[in-house]
Design a protein around this motif. Structure first.
Motif, mmCIF file in Angstrom:
data_model
loop_
_atom_site.group_PDB
_atom_site.id
_atom_site.type_symbol
_atom_site.label_atom_id
_atom_site.label_comp_id
_atom_site.label_asym_id
_atom_site.label_seq_id
_atom_site.Cartn_x
_atom_site.Cartn_y
_atom_site.Cartn_z
ATOM 1 N N ARG A 19 -12.603 -41.085 -42.571
ATOM 2 C CA ARG A 19 -12.885 -41.264 -41.439
ATOM 3 C C ARG A 19 -12.863 -40.026 -41.180
ATOM 4 O O ARG A 19 -14.259 -39.396 -40.121
ATOM 5 C CB ARG A 19 -12.090 -42.154 -40.517
ATOM 6 N N VAL A 20 -12.650 -39.228 -41.544
ATOM 7 C CA VAL A 20 -12.166 -37.471 -40.795
ATOM 8 C C VAL A 20 -13.507 -36.444 -41.806
ATOM 9 O O VAL A 20 -14.703 -36.644 -40.658
ATOM 10 C CB VAL A 20 -11.195 -36.329 -40.777
ATOM 11 N N ASP A 51 -8.716 -30.108 -43.275
ATOM 12 C CA ASP A 51 -8.923 -29.251 -42.894
ATOM 13 C C ASP A 51 -9.737 -27.531 -43.054
ATOM 14 O O ASP A 51 -10.766 -27.002 -42.674
ATOM 15 C CB ASP A 51 -7.942 -29.029 -41.597
ATOM 16 N N ILE A 52 -8.784 -27.598 -44.418
ATOM 17 C CA ILE A 52 -9.474 -25.843 -45.091
ATOM 18 C C ILE A 52 -10.661 -26.183 -45.894
ATOM 19 O O ILE A 52 -11.770 -26.086 -45.648
ATOM 20 C CB ILE A 52 -8.689 -25.330 -45.649
ATOM 21 N N GLU A 73 -14.247 -22.045 -37.224
ATOM 22 C CA GLU A 73 -14.093 -22.761 -37.818
ATOM 23 C C GLU A 73 -13.811 -24.380 -37.109
ATOM 24 O O GLU A 73 -14.136 -24.976 -37.331
ATOM 25 C CB GLU A 73 -13.910 -22.516 -39.299
ATOM 26 N N LEU A 123 -7.069 -33.886 -36.412
ATOM 27 C CA LEU A 123 -7.905 -34.361 -36.887
ATOM 28 C C LEU A 123 -8.068 -36.147 -37.008
ATOM 29 O O LEU A 123 -8.225 -37.358 -36.926
ATOM 30 C CB LEU A 123 -8.746 -34.613 -37.751
ATOM 31 N N TYR A 180 -7.280 -20.516 -46.525
ATOM 32 C CA TYR A 180 -8.906 -19.927 -46.322
ATOM 33 C C TYR A 180 -9.552 -19.962 -47.060
ATOM 34 O O TYR A 180 -10.676 -19.585 -47.395
ATOM 35 C CB TYR A 180 -9.028 -20.089 -45.151
ATOM 36 N N ARG A 192 -5.316 -30.381 -48.326
ATOM 37 C CA ARG A 192 -5.234 -29.206 -47.547
ATOM 38 C C ARG A 192 -7.627 -29.466 -46.404
ATOM 39 O O ARG A 192 -8.410 -28.894 -46.939
ATOM 40 C CB ARG A 192 -5.529 -27.921 -46.989
ATOM 41 N N SER A 234 -2.279 -20.437 -44.442
ATOM 42 C CA SER A 234 -3.479 -21.454 -43.842
ATOM 43 C C SER A 234 -4.920 -20.583 -44.186
ATOM 44 O O SER A 234 -5.461 -20.871 -44.673
ATOM 45 C CB SER A 234 -3.786 -22.045 -42.435
ATOM 46 N N ARG A 235 -4.532 -19.271 -43.149
ATOM 47 C CA ARG A 235 -5.764 -18.501 -43.101
ATOM 48 C C ARG A 235 -5.907 -17.704 -44.842
ATOM 49 O O ARG A 235 -6.556 -17.564 -45.341
ATOM 50 C CB ARG A 235 -5.110 -16.999 -42.625
ATOM 51 N N ARG A 281 -16.259 -25.628 -35.055
ATOM 52 C CA ARG A 281 -16.373 -25.845 -35.375
ATOM 53 C C ARG A 281 -16.434 -27.231 -36.281
ATOM 54 O O ARG A 281 -17.288 -28.079 -35.470
ATOM 55 C CB ARG A 281 -17.289 -25.489 -36.489
ATOM 56 N N VAL A 282 -15.108 -27.787 -36.739
ATOM 57 C CA VAL A 282 -14.928 -29.099 -37.398
ATOM 58 C C VAL A 282 -14.717 -30.034 -36.221
ATOM 59 O O VAL A 282 -14.421 -31.222 -36.548
ATOM 60 C CB VAL A 282 -13.848 -29.193 -38.562
ATOM 61 N N LEU A 317 -5.312 -28.491 -38.235
ATOM 62 C CA LEU A 317 -5.916 -29.077 -37.998
ATOM 63 C C LEU A 317 -6.626 -30.839 -38.763
ATOM 64 O O LEU A 317 -6.955 -31.401 -38.129
ATOM 65 C CB LEU A 317 -7.406 -27.769 -37.644
ATOM 66 N N LEU A 326 -6.007 -21.123 -39.583
ATOM 67 C CA LEU A 326 -7.738 -21.240 -40.502
ATOM 68 C C LEU A 326 -8.053 -20.726 -38.367
ATOM 69 O O LEU A 326 -7.549 -20.464 -37.108
ATOM 70 C CB LEU A 326 -8.196 -22.124 -39.764
ATOM 71 N N PRO A 327 -9.407 -19.645 -39.097
ATOM 72 C CA PRO A 327 -10.025 -18.809 -37.862
ATOM 73 C C PRO A 327 -10.353 -20.241 -36.768
ATOM 74 O O PRO A 327 -11.393 -21.321 -36.398
ATOM 75 C CB PRO A 327 -11.170 -18.307 -38.346
ATOM 76 N N LEU A 342 -13.009 -28.434 -44.770
ATOM 77 C CA LEU A 342 -13.664 -28.934 -43.827
ATOM 78 C C LEU A 342 -14.007 -27.816 -43.694
ATOM 79 O O LEU A 342 -15.687 -27.191 -42.546
ATOM 80 C CB LEU A 342 -13.317 -29.860 -42.665
ATOM 81 N N ALA A 343 -12.873 -26.152 -43.211
ATOM 82 C CA ALA A 343 -13.826 -25.566 -42.663
ATOM 83 C C ALA A 343 -14.522 -24.367 -43.293
ATOM 84 O O ALA A 343 -15.401 -23.648 -42.603
ATOM 85 C CB ALA A 343 -12.063 -24.875 -42.027
#
Ligand code: NI
Lengths: 208, 208
Positions: free
Chosen positions: B99-100, B75-76, A96, A78, B51, B73, B47-48, A99-100, A74, A92-93, B78-79
């Motif tokens: 930026r993200v 994304d992790i 989530e 992004l 997470y 990561r 990833s999970r 949401r992101v 993700l 990732l779920p 932020l998640a």
């Protein structure tokens, strides 16, 4: 935002299966042949390398108005401004990622059972990748083959579109669509063919 | 938002160096001993799984009002809603992560040279991890050792805080701070010690 028509002929990349041809070149040729959506999948490379590769692919997909989806990462989706992300059951779920990523971001989820499909839909997925529909050289686990019946069951369990993945080629593409799929996801049926553009064109014709 | 005081005693996790103890337990003990910031670093896991582990660590750090940083990561980070991300030179570009992640998100960048530090500062980093300051068992590349002189040069090149990383322990922690670092990042000096809480307390005392 997902346009269901874009799911028709969905290319997943795999550099190991493209006969050594550069990713960007294979994506360009596949789009020329009629691919409607592209997912970049890379494992075990540094994040920056994945980022650079995805950015190169995005220049091509953007030029042809084709949505680009990033597998698992993700953050890379992004960071480059890709249209979406595709999540496996070990990623990732979905809830989530939604949401992101926000409302307009495309999220696809791999599902092997109707239960996984239903959960993904509830968690905000835009589409389901259901499979493996048929045996495939790229993933050896035979117990994971859901068949056309499994695909039908997945498609019947949710309102969001379902695409079939795994072992799909010109000979069985029409059956996959007839089983309720909005499209087919392919790797080697395009990437491993000597003429990528032609392989994509042949598949497009099979989809009616 | 980064509080410079939080950089004082910065723990990077490495499950391979924690003598088999569960991550959450080691983080809990390290915080009890005075660790001020925690970075979770995991490579080659799904990833999970990363997470789930990060989320467990976040419950502990939140309870103790300690910022949690995720290595690589974004994304992790932020998640799970972690406080920030730490980027190596092979990770996502800092400017895209900023930026993200947004303005208040903490971003640290590893730098081996003043040029890398200056670029990271320009690209929106909140702090620099400079190193390896000393030889270390966990990273064998001797050419990557910058020494206290390299640390001083990095610290002098930017306005944002710099922490030293690599081979830092009770015997040399004070020198690292005297060389202009806002704090020290440690792995084995805490994680590989029989009594994690005590090891962290000893390091805290060395930092004045
Ligand atoms: Ni073109």
């Amino acid at each position: 935002m997902l346009n269901i028509e874009d799911l028709k002929l969905y290319l997943c990349t795999d550099r190991g299966l493209s006969l050594g041809r550069p990713l960007v070149e294979t994506v360009e040729d596949a789009i020329a042949g009629g691919v409607t959506m592209v997912q970049i999948r890379e494992k075990d490379i540094p994040s920056r390398e994945f980022y650079d590769l995805a950015l190169q692919a995005l220049r091509v997909t953007r030029a042809h108005h084709i949505p680009l989806i990033i597998n698992d990462r993700l953050d890379i989706a992004l960071a480059i401004g890709a249209e979406g992300v595709h999540l496996g059951q070990s990623d990732l779920p979905c809830i989530e990622a939604r949401r992101v990523g926000g409302e307009d971001f495309i999220i696809g989820v791999s599902a092997h059972t109707p239960a996984e499909a239903v959960r993904a839909e509830r968690d905000g997925a835009d589409y389901i990748g259901a499979g493996a529909v048929f045996p495939t050289g790229s993933k050896a686990d035979v117990s994971a083959i859901i068949g056309l019946d499994g695909l039908k069951a997945a498609a019947a369990s949710v309102k969001i579109p379902v695409i079939g993945i795994g072992g799909i080629g010109p000979k069985n593409a029409a059956e996959v669509i007839a089983s309720g799929a909005a499209g087919i996801a392919v790797i080697s049926a395009i990437l491993s063919q000597p003429d990528i553009r032609e392989a994509a064109m042949i598949l497009r014709r099979c989809l009616g």
